[in-house]
Every structure is written in structure tokens, then in C-alpha cells.
Design a protein around this motif. Sequence first.
Motif, PDB file in Angstrom:
ATOM      1  N   ALA A   9      -7.831  -6.519  -3.523  1.00  0.00           N
ATOM      2  CA  ALA A   9      -7.406  -5.388  -4.345  1.00  0.00           C
ATOM      3  C   ALA A   9      -6.086  -4.817  -3.827  1.00  0.00           C
ATOM      4  O   ALA A   9      -5.123  -4.655  -4.581  1.00  0.00           O
ATOM      5  CB  ALA A   9      -8.494  -4.313  -4.361  1.00  0.00           C
ATOM      6  N   ALA A  10      -6.027  -4.549  -2.541  1.00  0.00           N
ATOM      7  CA  ALA A  10      -4.841  -3.912  -1.952  1.00  0.00           C
ATOM      8  C   ALA A  10      -3.610  -4.800  -2.114  1.00  0.00           C
ATOM      9  O   ALA A  10      -2.557  -4.356  -2.575  1.00  0.00           O
ATOM     10  CB  ALA A  10      -5.084  -3.602  -0.481  1.00  0.00           C
ATOM     11  N   LEU A  11      -3.762  -6.067  -1.753  1.00  0.00           N
ATOM     12  CA  LEU A  11      -2.616  -6.971  -1.830  1.00  0.00           C
ATOM     13  C   LEU A  11      -2.325  -7.375  -3.268  1.00  0.00           C
ATOM     14  O   LEU A  11      -1.180  -7.659  -3.617  1.00  0.00           O
ATOM     15  CB  LEU A  11      -2.867  -8.210  -0.975  1.00  0.00           C
ATOM     16  N   VAL A  56       6.842  -7.406  -1.499  1.00  0.00           N
ATOM     17  CA  VAL A  56       5.538  -7.957  -1.883  1.00  0.00           C
ATOM     18  C   VAL A  56       5.005  -8.722  -0.688  1.00  0.00           C
ATOM     19  O   VAL A  56       5.750  -9.087   0.202  1.00  0.00           O
ATOM     20  CB  VAL A  56       5.623  -8.910  -3.095  1.00  0.00           C
ATOM     21  N   TYR A  88       2.015  -0.741  -2.364  1.00  0.00           N
ATOM     22  CA  TYR A  88       3.153  -0.350  -3.188  1.00  0.00           C
ATOM     23  C   TYR A  88       2.898   0.990  -3.842  1.00  0.00           C
ATOM     24  O   TYR A  88       1.829   1.246  -4.370  1.00  0.00           O
ATOM     25  CB  TYR A  88       3.412  -1.376  -4.297  1.00  0.00           C
ATOM     26  N   ILE A 103      -8.517   2.697  -1.936  1.00  0.00           N
ATOM     27  CA  ILE A 103      -8.017   1.449  -1.363  1.00  0.00           C
ATOM     28  C   ILE A 103      -6.503   1.573  -1.240  1.00  0.00           C
ATOM     29  O   ILE A 103      -5.808   1.777  -2.234  1.00  0.00           O
ATOM     30  CB  ILE A 103      -8.346   0.259  -2.286  1.00  0.00           C
ATOM     31  N   GLY A 104      -6.003   1.470  -0.026  1.00  0.00           N
ATOM     32  CA  GLY A 104      -4.566   1.627   0.214  1.00  0.00           C
ATOM     33  C   GLY A 104      -3.764   0.601  -0.565  1.00  0.00           C
ATOM     34  O   GLY A 104      -3.952  -0.593  -0.406  1.00  0.00           O
ATOM     35  N   ASN A 105      -2.890   1.092  -1.402  1.00  0.00           N
ATOM     36  CA  ASN A 105      -2.027   0.210  -2.181  1.00  0.00           C
ATOM     37  C   ASN A 105      -0.688   0.169  -1.456  1.00  0.00           C
ATOM     38  O   ASN A 105      -0.041   1.193  -1.277  1.00  0.00           O
ATOM     39  CB  ASN A 105      -1.883   0.806  -3.591  1.00  0.00           C
ATOM     40  N   LEU A 121      -4.346  -5.579 -13.495  1.00  0.00           N
ATOM     41  CA  LEU A 121      -3.362  -5.894 -14.538  1.00  0.00           C
ATOM     42  C   LEU A 121      -3.698  -5.244 -15.882  1.00  0.00           C
ATOM     43  O   LEU A 121      -2.809  -5.011 -16.687  1.00  0.00           O
ATOM     44  CB  LEU A 121      -3.235  -7.409 -14.710  1.00  0.00           C
ATOM     45  N   LEU A 178       1.414 -14.022  -1.102  1.00  0.00           N
ATOM     46  CA  LEU A 178       1.627 -14.607  -2.421  1.00  0.00           C
ATOM     47  C   LEU A 178       3.036 -15.178  -2.577  1.00  0.00           C
ATOM     48  O   LEU A 178       3.415 -15.612  -3.662  1.00  0.00           O
ATOM     49  CB  LEU A 178       1.366 -13.564  -3.520  1.00  0.00           C
ATOM     50  N   ALA A 228      -2.518  -5.453  -5.998  1.00  0.00           N
ATOM     51  CA  ALA A 228      -1.712  -4.412  -6.637  1.00  0.00           C
ATOM     52  C   ALA A 228      -0.276  -4.469  -6.110  1.00  0.00           C
ATOM     53  O   ALA A 228       0.688  -4.402  -6.870  1.00  0.00           O
ATOM     54  CB  ALA A 228      -2.323  -3.034  -6.374  1.00  0.00           C
ATOM     55  N   GLU A 229      -0.161  -4.620  -4.792  1.00  0.00           N
ATOM     56  CA  GLU A 229       1.163  -4.708  -4.185  1.00  0.00           C
ATOM     57  C   GLU A 229       1.918  -5.922  -4.716  1.00  0.00           C
ATOM     58  O   GLU A 229       3.115  -5.847  -5.014  1.00  0.00           O
ATOM     59  CB  GLU A 229       1.011  -4.805  -2.662  1.00  0.00           C
ATOM     60  N   GLY A 230       1.187  -7.031  -4.856  1.00  0.00           N
ATOM     61  CA  GLY A 230       1.816  -8.288  -5.259  1.00  0.00           C
ATOM     62  C   GLY A 230       2.464  -8.232  -6.632  1.00  0.00           C
ATOM     63  O   GLY A 230       3.452  -8.906  -6.890  1.00  0.00           O
ATOM     64  N   VAL A 231       1.892  -7.427  -7.520  1.00  0.00           N
ATOM     65  CA  VAL A 231       2.481  -7.308  -8.856  1.00  0.00           C
ATOM     66  C   VAL A 231       3.230  -5.986  -9.017  1.00  0.00           C
ATOM     67  O   VAL A 231       3.610  -5.613 -10.126  1.00  0.00           O
ATOM     68  CB  VAL A 231       1.411  -7.474  -9.967  1.00  0.00           C
ATOM     69  N   GLY A 232       3.419  -5.272  -7.909  1.00  0.00           N
ATOM     70  CA  GLY A 232       4.183  -4.026  -7.952  1.00  0.00           C
ATOM     71  C   GLY A 232       3.564  -2.966  -8.845  1.00  0.00           C
ATOM     72  O   GLY A 232       4.251  -2.278  -9.587  1.00  0.00           O
ATOM     73  N   SER A 233       2.238  -2.824  -8.769  1.00  0.00           N
ATOM     74  CA  SER A 233       1.564  -1.801  -9.576  1.00  0.00           C
ATOM     75  C   SER A 233       1.197  -0.601  -8.714  1.00  0.00           C
ATOM     76  O   SER A 233       0.662  -0.743  -7.618  1.00  0.00           O
ATOM     77  CB  SER A 233       0.290  -2.381 -10.199  1.00  0.00           C
ATOM     78  N   ASP A 234       1.438   0.594  -9.252  1.00  0.00           N
ATOM     79  CA  ASP A 234       1.200   1.845  -8.520  1.00  0.00           C
ATOM     80  C   ASP A 234      -0.196   2.390  -8.809  1.00  0.00           C
ATOM     81  O   ASP A 234      -0.493   3.551  -8.540  1.00  0.00           O
ATOM     82  CB  ASP A 234       2.266   2.867  -8.954  1.00  0.00           C
ATOM     83  N   VAL A 235      -1.060   1.558  -9.329  1.00  0.00           N
ATOM     84  CA  VAL A 235      -2.404   1.975  -9.735  1.00  0.00           C
ATOM     85  C   VAL A 235      -3.200   2.566  -8.552  1.00  0.00           C
ATOM     86  O   VAL A 235      -3.030   2.138  -7.417  1.00  0.00           O
ATOM     87  CB  VAL A 235      -3.137   0.748 -10.335  1.00  0.00           C
ATOM     88  N   THR A 236      -4.040   3.574  -8.846  1.00  0.00           N
ATOM     89  CA  THR A 236      -4.944   4.133  -7.841  1.00  0.00           C
ATOM     90  C   THR A 236      -6.266   3.372  -7.896  1.00  0.00           C
ATOM     91  O   THR A 236      -6.830   3.198  -8.968  1.00  0.00           O
ATOM     92  CB  THR A 236      -5.208   5.631  -8.115  1.00  0.00           C
ATOM     93  N   MET A 237      -6.738   2.909  -6.721  1.00  0.00           N
ATOM     94  CA  MET A 237      -7.965   2.100  -6.706  1.00  0.00           C
ATOM     95  C   MET A 237      -9.029   2.799  -5.872  1.00  0.00           C
ATOM     96  O   MET A 237      -8.814   3.080  -4.699  1.00  0.00           O
ATOM     97  CB  MET A 237      -7.659   0.726  -6.121  1.00  0.00           C
TER      98      MET A 237
END
Lengths: 347, 347
Positions: free
Chosen positions: A300-302, B118, B319, B315-317, A280, B122, A304-313
Motif C-alpha cells: 500500500a505505502a509503496l 518513486v 508521497y 499507512i505512511g504514504n 488507483l 518499481l 501509492a508512492e509509485g504512482v504519485g498519489s496523495d491518497v490517505t490510507m
Amino acid sequence: MQPGNKYGLHRVIEPKGVLPQPANKIDNNMDILYDNEILIDVQTLNVDSASFTQIKEQSGGDHDKIREIMLDNVAKQGKHRNPVTGSGGMLLGTVEKIGSALEGKIDLKPGDKIATLVSLSLTPLRIDKIKEIRDDIDQVDIDGKAILFESGIYAKIPTNIPESVVLSALDVAGAPAQTAKLVKPGDTVLIIGAGGKSGVLCAYEARKRAGVTGTVIGMCHSQRSTDRLKALGFCDHVFSGDATQPVEVLKKMEELTGGEMADITINNVNIPDTEMTSILCTKDTGLVYFFSMATSFTKAALGAEGVGSDVTMIIGNGYTKDHAEITLAILEESKELMDLFLKLYSN
Amino acid sequence: MQPGNKYGLHRVIEPKGVLPQPANKIDNNMDILYDNEILIDVQTLNVDSASFTQIKEQSGGDHDKIREIMLDNVAKQGKHRNPVTGSGGMLLGTVEKIGSALEGKIDLKPGDKIATLVSLSLTPLRIDKIKEIRDDIDQVDIDGKAILFESGIYAKIPTNIPESVVLSALDVAGAPAQTAKLVKPGDTVLIIGAGGKSGVLCAYEARKRAGVTGTVIGMCHSQRSTDRLKALGFCDHVFSGDATQPVEVLKKMEELTGGEMADITINNVNIPDTEMTSILCTKDTGLVYFFSMATSFTKAALGAEGVGSDVTMIIGNGYTKDHAEITLAILEESKELMDLFLKLYSN
């Protein structure tokens, strides 16, 4: 001498066919040396921070109990892999013997003092005696032996810095070296856990790479580490916060960045449930580098998806080319950091 | 209507202050709708593949037992998060009601059929009845309700493709969309688990992006998925192997690439212990993209360090921007894939 496998497959007892790291049990019989192994007379174990934190919690800080847990880990597995965190650490010792296939091909000879830069979680280890536990710096002096495989990496110990300081710095060498590669001029960088050992090294590199047009923000937990980081002067902003509480940290970051958030977030804290804070506080198009071994892949994976973020991790890789050189160079460059490391980690 | 938090914090019961995904229990009372929520009349749950595989194993495939496990998950947590894998899935349903703060601000109205993008891990969910279990495609038809938060993402269901096919494709939409972003012309790409649902979509995108100068290698487990992937014709090489056995797969990849290994490896398999195979089959300077929810953070991090590989691990995102559009476009573009999806996933 019998020929050994490059990755140490010949030492795997159970299950068969896997590599030494995931193996449940590996052979720690040091009486037989394979031709591509290096036998090390071990002096000090530098237990990984997540692992030692877990051991301290389990033992309630009692040294006899810590001793028992560590000996039990090695007795069961032939290596010091923490069964809860899965992590290891590294060791300091003296080269005792070099396998015949490696002789003359590597820059080591018996008597050289080295630190192994591969994890204890895959290193054959025998502990004969636990001599001293320095639980403030995660180091344990032992009598014992270890094996370095042909693919294993190591660093020779420089003579102008105390050994325990070198070991402490090399233990986290991946983090500052990765920071050096990732951060670009002008970046806004958030370092979570910036007052700890790897945190201060990352803060130094982030400052150097982000430069005068960049912004380096350090988040710490305790007042002590906050004060320490402020005194070092590497960061534009330093604040205290709880990385397991994304909502509060998010508010603080919105304030400090005018709602823009970070281009790069580097997570160095060794406690669980800090994934969401990292995500976030980072731009939708930014990058989170998880160095913490307490990171959960699915959180981490879920997250980012859960808040709809396209961030690279990115999964923090403890190894990157020349990480030992980069990290020791920081101590040579920064008098502030050398003084801090001498104060905290020399024994 | 009461005002709700963008991320759904107002639904978190325990522990307080965390986000809905890591929460142990969230409020699934659908009688009260907050002003920024969307109430969905649920038709089908598409359970995440890692989660459903675990549930099938635990139940021994017995439908009554699967029903019991799923109802228990929701009863305890107010959402369908698998307590073992931590993962969820997605759902298909009809918009029943839109909170007053969102009305006129989004492109939805009551009666629209949507898929939530999503995670179920969650999403507040109430299951009144489990009507049908289609365990071959991880889909479960229910009577029930769910809530989509303001930050939640969704896709309207196109009318020219069967619903269950759309749901199956959108469930893995992140993987092909990330592949499209990562693969460059000329790359050697290894796809592990290339014969599965996300695998074939990734193989299509990898072929398209790597182009005529690139090499796409697909690894499958069963003979059936190997034959299926070969027939699609997207890959230069297709072979069968066990991704938990790095040593054998490594040999095969050395053969196929003349010892060069892959620039990019995309891991789509939903079983544990495939991290080392992914790392060893990738160039030292390459990139591994872990889409599998069965990936262990520590096994990946320590695995790369253990063999001294400088590989970048992502880490696969689930989204990424426009992932639903990209994935549905693949089905429109490729007659072979549309036919395969119609055969496998229409009910």
C-alpha cells in the motif's frame, strides 16, 4: 484469586514482556482464574475470513485436516492465531465465572451468553473437542474454554436474532461502523468486495451516509455476489471485476465516474494484492479504508508512492466505539439485510 | 519509439497485467527506450532504511556480501526491491535521454541532475558496477542506468546543498510533509524514532505546527540519538526507550502526559514490532501515523482491536504533494538541521 494485568500480560509465556497478541505462546490453563478475568464456556468459534480461507486452502477443504490444523494452532500457541495471516476471529459462549475484581463492576453474570469482540489472536483458548465445522460460514462448534481479559470487549447476544447470525454480523462490526463515520453526503464511494458479508453492511451504511447526492459503487467478484448486491438495491452501480487486476478495474471506474474516481474506497476483500486497485480507483486527495486483513502495509505505502498519489490510507481497526450496536441496528433497520443474513448465516 | 504505458505496464514481464511494483520481474533492457520514459545515468542509490538494515544483517556487514545481495536482487527482478522488506529506496542520477512523447512537456533536459522520488521497488534498474558502499548512510555509488516512467515523480537537485545531503533528505520527504499536514496547534505529539533522519525532520515540523501551546515528545533508542535530539531543542521532552516494549514506554508516556497520552503519534523506527507501543501511547480518539516500512498491517489492526482502542491508524504514504519542496525548505529554515545533515550525510 491472584491479581491479573489489564491487558493480560500475566498470561504471556513467550517472549516475556510482550502483549498477548504478538506473543508466540500464552497460558491457556483455565484451572486458575485471575481476579480480573472472565471464564467463558465456548460454544462457537467464528474464524476470521482471511484465516479460514487460508486454512481451507491448506487443507484442501478436508474436515479432518481442518480439525488438525486448528488443534495444532491452539496446542502450539494457547490461542487460535493463524500463523500465516496473523489473524484470529471471535467466539460465542456462556459466562462461566467472573474474577473477584470484576464482580459487580460489569454488566455480566454467569449464564449470560456473549460474543467476544476482541480477536482470537490474543484470547487464551482451550479446545477439548471440535464438534462441527460449518466452512461455508467460517464457524466451528467446539467444546472448550476461553478467557476474556479486563480490557477485552464483548457484546451480549440479543434474543430476537439467531445466535449464528449475530456472531456473523459482529465478526465484521468494525467495517460498517467505520463506514458510517467516514462517508459524507455527496461522496462517491467505491466498495471493493461489496457482495460479501462486511461488504453488504458497508454498502447499506454508505448509501445511508452518502445520501441522494452521493454515488455508491459496488464491485464484486463472483456472479452470485454481484446478483445478490444488485438485488439489495443499495448501490447506484454494481459490477463484477478482479480486484487483483488494477488496470481493468481502473478502466471501469473511469467510465462510471466520468474519470473523477472515488472520494472513499472501502476494501473488504480477503485476498492479497488488491492494494493498487484501491489506490488507483480513488482520487488523489481521497481516502482508502483497508478493512481486509490480507492487506500488505508495504504494498500500500509503496504503491501509492509509485504512482504519485496523495491518497490517505487507513488501517482498518476492527474496533470502533459502539460498533456492535451500529451493526446490529443495521439488521433491525433493513429487512432486506436481515432476510439475507437469516438465509446465509442461520444454522 | 514505441508508445509506453503511463504506469510502466509495458515493462512488466511476470506476472502479466500487474503494475511494476508488485511484479516479480520487470524488463531492465535500457537499449530500447519507450516514448514516455526518461533514461537516467545513475550515480547513487539511496537504499530504503528498512531494506538496507535487512541487507546489512543478512551480510553481517561484509561489503562483498552486500554487493552480491544487491546484484542478485537486480538480476532476479530487474529492479532493487528487497525480497524481505518489500521496500526500495531512491536514486540520484543525470538525465541521459527523454522519450519523444515527453520532450518539451516536462521541465527536464538531458544533463539535468535529478533524484527520483518513486521507489526503487518499481524502477527498472541495471547495475554495471557497484563502486562504493557507504553503509553508515545507506548509500551505494554505482555505474548503471534506470528508467523513470511517465507517472514517476522526481526533484531537480538544488546546487546550494551537497548532493548526498539532498538525497538523504528527499529519501524521507514524505514524513515531515505529512507531519506538517497532520499536527495542529496545541497537539501533544509523540515521535517514535525521533533521533533518526526522518525523526528529526518530523520533530522540527511537529514543533512548528503544534506551536507554543503544544507538546512535542521525542523517543529515541540509542544514547547518541537521544543526545542529538536534545541538542536540537525541538522537543519539550526527550527520552530513551525500546519501542518493541510497549509496557515500559506506556509507563513513561503516562508520566510525561499526566495519563492523557498523545493526540498524534508518528512512528519512524525501521524495526518490527513497534505497533502496540504506538497504539497504547496514543489517545483512544487520536491518530497514529506509521511511516516505518517495518510496520505489519495485521499487527496494527489486531493490536488496536485487542486493547479496544478507537485510534485512527494511517499507512505512511511516501508521497504527498510538494513533499520535496517542504523537506528542502526545512533545511533552509533550520541552521541546526542543515549543520546536522551536512555532518551526517555529506560525503
